[in-house]
Design a protein around this motif. Structure first.
Motif, PDB file in Angstrom:
ATOM      1  N   ALA A 105       0.836  -1.204   0.000  1.00  0.00           N
ATOM      2  CA  ALA A 105       0.000   0.000   0.000  1.00  0.00           C
ATOM      3  C   ALA A 105       0.871   1.254   0.000  1.00  0.00           C
ATOM      4  O   ALA A 105       0.564   2.232  -0.705  1.00  0.00           O
ATOM      5  N   LEU A 106       1.951   1.246   0.756  1.00  0.00           N
ATOM      6  CA  LEU A 106       2.861   2.386   0.756  1.00  0.00           C
ATOM      7  C   LEU A 106       3.487   2.582  -0.622  1.00  0.00           C
ATOM      8  O   LEU A 106       3.619   3.712  -1.105  1.00  0.00           O
ATOM      9  N   MET A 107       3.835   1.490  -1.266  1.00  0.00           N
ATOM     10  CA  MET A 107       4.372   1.591  -2.619  1.00  0.00           C
ATOM     11  C   MET A 107       3.323   2.179  -3.561  1.00  0.00           C
ATOM     12  O   MET A 107       3.658   2.992  -4.431  1.00  0.00           O
ATOM     13  N   ARG A 108       2.079   1.789  -3.375  1.00  0.00           N
ATOM     14  CA  ARG A 108       1.009   2.266  -4.249  1.00  0.00           C
ATOM     15  C   ARG A 108       0.817   3.770  -4.134  1.00  0.00           C
ATOM     16  O   ARG A 108       0.468   4.424  -5.115  1.00  0.00           O
ATOM     17  N   VAL A 109       1.041   4.332  -2.961  1.00  0.00           N
ATOM     18  CA  VAL A 109       0.891   5.784  -2.788  1.00  0.00           C
ATOM     19  C   VAL A 109       2.252   6.489  -2.919  1.00  0.00           C
ATOM     20  O   VAL A 109       2.393   7.645  -2.544  1.00  0.00           O
ATOM     21  N   GLU A 110       3.227   5.758  -3.468  1.00  0.00           N
ATOM     22  CA  GLU A 110       4.564   6.289  -3.736  1.00  0.00           C
ATOM     23  C   GLU A 110       5.241   6.818  -2.476  1.00  0.00           C
ATOM     24  O   GLU A 110       5.935   7.831  -2.489  1.00  0.00           O
ATOM     25  N   ALA A 111       5.023   6.114  -1.379  1.00  0.00           N
ATOM     26  CA  ALA A 111       5.693   6.431  -0.118  1.00  0.00           C
ATOM     27  C   ALA A 111       6.858   5.462   0.073  1.00  0.00           C
ATOM     28  O   ALA A 111       6.910   4.404  -0.543  1.00  0.00           O
ATOM     29  N   LEU A 112       7.761   5.839   0.925  1.00  0.00           N
ATOM     30  CA  LEU A 112       8.917   5.001   1.251  1.00  0.00           C
ATOM     31  C   LEU A 112       8.616   4.217   2.514  1.00  0.00           C
ATOM     32  O   LEU A 112       8.333   4.801   3.557  1.00  0.00           O
ATOM     33  N   ALA A 113       8.666   2.902   2.424  1.00  0.00           N
ATOM     34  CA  ALA A 113       8.460   2.043   3.588  1.00  0.00           C
ATOM     35  C   ALA A 113       9.816   1.783   4.241  1.00  0.00           C
ATOM     36  O   ALA A 113      10.718   1.230   3.616  1.00  0.00           O
ATOM     37  N   VAL A 114       9.962   2.205   5.493  1.00  0.00           N
ATOM     38  CA  VAL A 114      11.177   1.949   6.262  1.00  0.00           C
ATOM     39  C   VAL A 114      10.865   0.779   7.184  1.00  0.00           C
ATOM     40  O   VAL A 114      10.140   0.926   8.168  1.00  0.00           O
ATOM     41  N   LEU A 115      11.361  -0.393   6.833  1.00  0.00           N
ATOM     42  CA  LEU A 115      11.027  -1.608   7.573  1.00  0.00           C
ATOM     43  C   LEU A 115      11.889  -1.742   8.820  1.00  0.00           C
ATOM     44  O   LEU A 115      13.116  -1.669   8.762  1.00  0.00           O
ATOM     45  N   LEU A 116      11.223  -1.921   9.949  1.00  0.00           N
ATOM     46  CA  LEU A 116      11.890  -2.138  11.228  1.00  0.00           C
ATOM     47  C   LEU A 116      11.426  -3.475  11.787  1.00  0.00           C
ATOM     48  O   LEU A 116      10.236  -3.772  11.780  1.00  0.00           O
ATOM     49  N   PRO A 117      12.332  -4.293  12.269  1.00  0.00           N
ATOM     50  CA  PRO A 117      11.932  -5.599  12.805  1.00  0.00           C
ATOM     51  C   PRO A 117      11.119  -5.442  14.086  1.00  0.00           C
ATOM     52  O   PRO A 117      11.269  -4.473  14.824  1.00  0.00           O
ATOM     53  N   VAL A 118      10.275  -6.419  14.340  1.00  0.00           N
ATOM     54  CA  VAL A 118       9.444  -6.415  15.543  1.00  0.00           C
ATOM     55  C   VAL A 118      10.300  -6.341  16.789  1.00  0.00           C
ATOM     56  O   VAL A 118       9.948  -5.690  17.765  1.00  0.00           O
ATOM     57  N   ARG A 119      11.435  -6.955  16.771  1.00  0.00           N
ATOM     58  CA  ARG A 119      12.301  -6.993  17.955  1.00  0.00           C
ATOM     59  C   ARG A 119      13.318  -5.863  17.964  1.00  0.00           C
ATOM     60  O   ARG A 119      14.402  -5.996  18.511  1.00  0.00           O
ATOM     61  N   TYR A 120      12.994  -4.758  17.340  1.00  0.00           N
ATOM     62  CA  TYR A 120      13.892  -3.606  17.331  1.00  0.00           C
ATOM     63  C   TYR A 120      14.157  -3.199  18.780  1.00  0.00           C
ATOM     64  O   TYR A 120      13.239  -3.139  19.591  1.00  0.00           O
ATOM     65  N   PRO A 121      15.401  -2.907  19.144  1.00  0.00           N
ATOM     66  CA  PRO A 121      15.725  -2.669  20.556  1.00  0.00           C
ATOM     67  C   PRO A 121      15.174  -1.385  21.159  1.00  0.00           C
ATOM     68  O   PRO A 121      15.139  -1.260  22.373  1.00  0.00           O
ATOM     69  N   ASP A 122      14.728  -0.435  20.392  1.00  0.00           N
ATOM     70  CA  ASP A 122      14.247   0.838  20.934  1.00  0.00           C
ATOM     71  C   ASP A 122      12.911   0.627  21.660  1.00  0.00           C
ATOM     72  O   ASP A 122      11.925   0.244  21.043  1.00  0.00           O
ATOM     73  N   PRO A 123      12.835   0.884  22.950  1.00  0.00           N
ATOM     74  CA  PRO A 123      11.596   0.685  23.695  1.00  0.00           C
ATOM     75  C   PRO A 123      10.438   1.538  23.179  1.00  0.00           C
ATOM     76  O   PRO A 123       9.276   1.157  23.310  1.00  0.00           O
ATOM     77  N   ALA A 124      10.733   2.667  22.562  1.00  0.00           N
ATOM     78  CA  ALA A 124       9.659   3.526  22.053  1.00  0.00           C
ATOM     79  C   ALA A 124       8.878   2.837  20.937  1.00  0.00           C
ATOM     80  O   ALA A 124       7.700   3.074  20.753  1.00  0.00           O
ATOM     81  N   LEU A 125       9.536   1.941  20.206  1.00  0.00           N
ATOM     82  CA  LEU A 125       8.851   1.242  19.122  1.00  0.00           C
ATOM     83  C   LEU A 125       7.976   0.100  19.637  1.00  0.00           C
ATOM     84  O   LEU A 125       7.124  -0.384  18.919  1.00  0.00           O
ATOM     85  N   ARG A 126       8.198  -0.319  20.855  1.00  0.00           N
ATOM     86  CA  ARG A 126       7.396  -1.400  21.424  1.00  0.00           C
ATOM     87  C   ARG A 126       6.157  -0.875  22.130  1.00  0.00           C
ATOM     88  O   ARG A 126       5.332  -1.643  22.584  1.00  0.00           O
ATOM     89  N   ALA A 127       6.014   0.418  22.247  1.00  0.00           N
ATOM     90  CA  ALA A 127       4.886   1.019  22.956  1.00  0.00           C
ATOM     91  C   ALA A 127       3.632   1.004  22.104  1.00  0.00           C
ATOM     92  O   ALA A 127       3.643   0.933  20.942  1.00  0.00           O
TER      93      ALA A 127
END
Length: 91
Positions: free
Chosen positions: A69-91
Motif C-alpha cells: 500500500a505504501l508503494m502504491r501511494v509512492e511512499a517510502l516504507a522503512v522496515l523495522l523488525p518487531v524486535r527492534y531494541p528501541d523501547p519507544a517502538l514497542r509502545a
C-alpha cells in the motif's frame, strides 16, 4: 495513484493464489489487491503520499499489505523488525 504490477496481475489472474498467511489462509491476487487498495486509500486520506513511513512488522500478511500500500501511494516504507531494541517502538 498509479496502477501497479499487483493491479495488472490481479486483472489477469484474479483467482490465482498469491500469498499464504501463517494460519494457512491463502489469498488470491484479487483479495490481496482489495486489501492493498483499502489500505492505500487510508494512507492517502492521512496525507502520507510520498512520505517516509516506518513499518514495524515481521514476515506476515499485515506487513505485506502495508508495504504494498505504501508503494502504491509512492511512499517510502522503512522496515523495522518487531524486535527492534528501541523501547519507544514497542509502545
Amino acid at each position: 495513484m498509479k496502477p501497479d504490477l499487483l493491479q495488472h496481475t490481479s486483472a489477469r489472474h484474479s483467482d490465482a493464489p498469491v500469498v499464504e498467511d501463517g494460519a494457512g489462509q491463502i489469498l488470491s491476487f484479487a483479495a490481496l489487491d482489495r486489501m492493498v487498495g483499502r489500505t492505500a486509500d487510508m494512507l492517502s486520506a492521512q496525507g502520507l503520499e510520498g512520505a517516509a513511513v516506518s513499518v514495524v512488522g515481521g514476515n506476515d500478511l499485515q506487513t505485506i499489505v502495508h508495504v504494498l500500500a505504501l508503494m502504491r501511494v509512492e511512499a517510502l516504507a522503512v522496515l523495522l523488525p518487531v524486535r527492534y531494541p528501541d523501547p519507544a517502538l514497542r509502545a
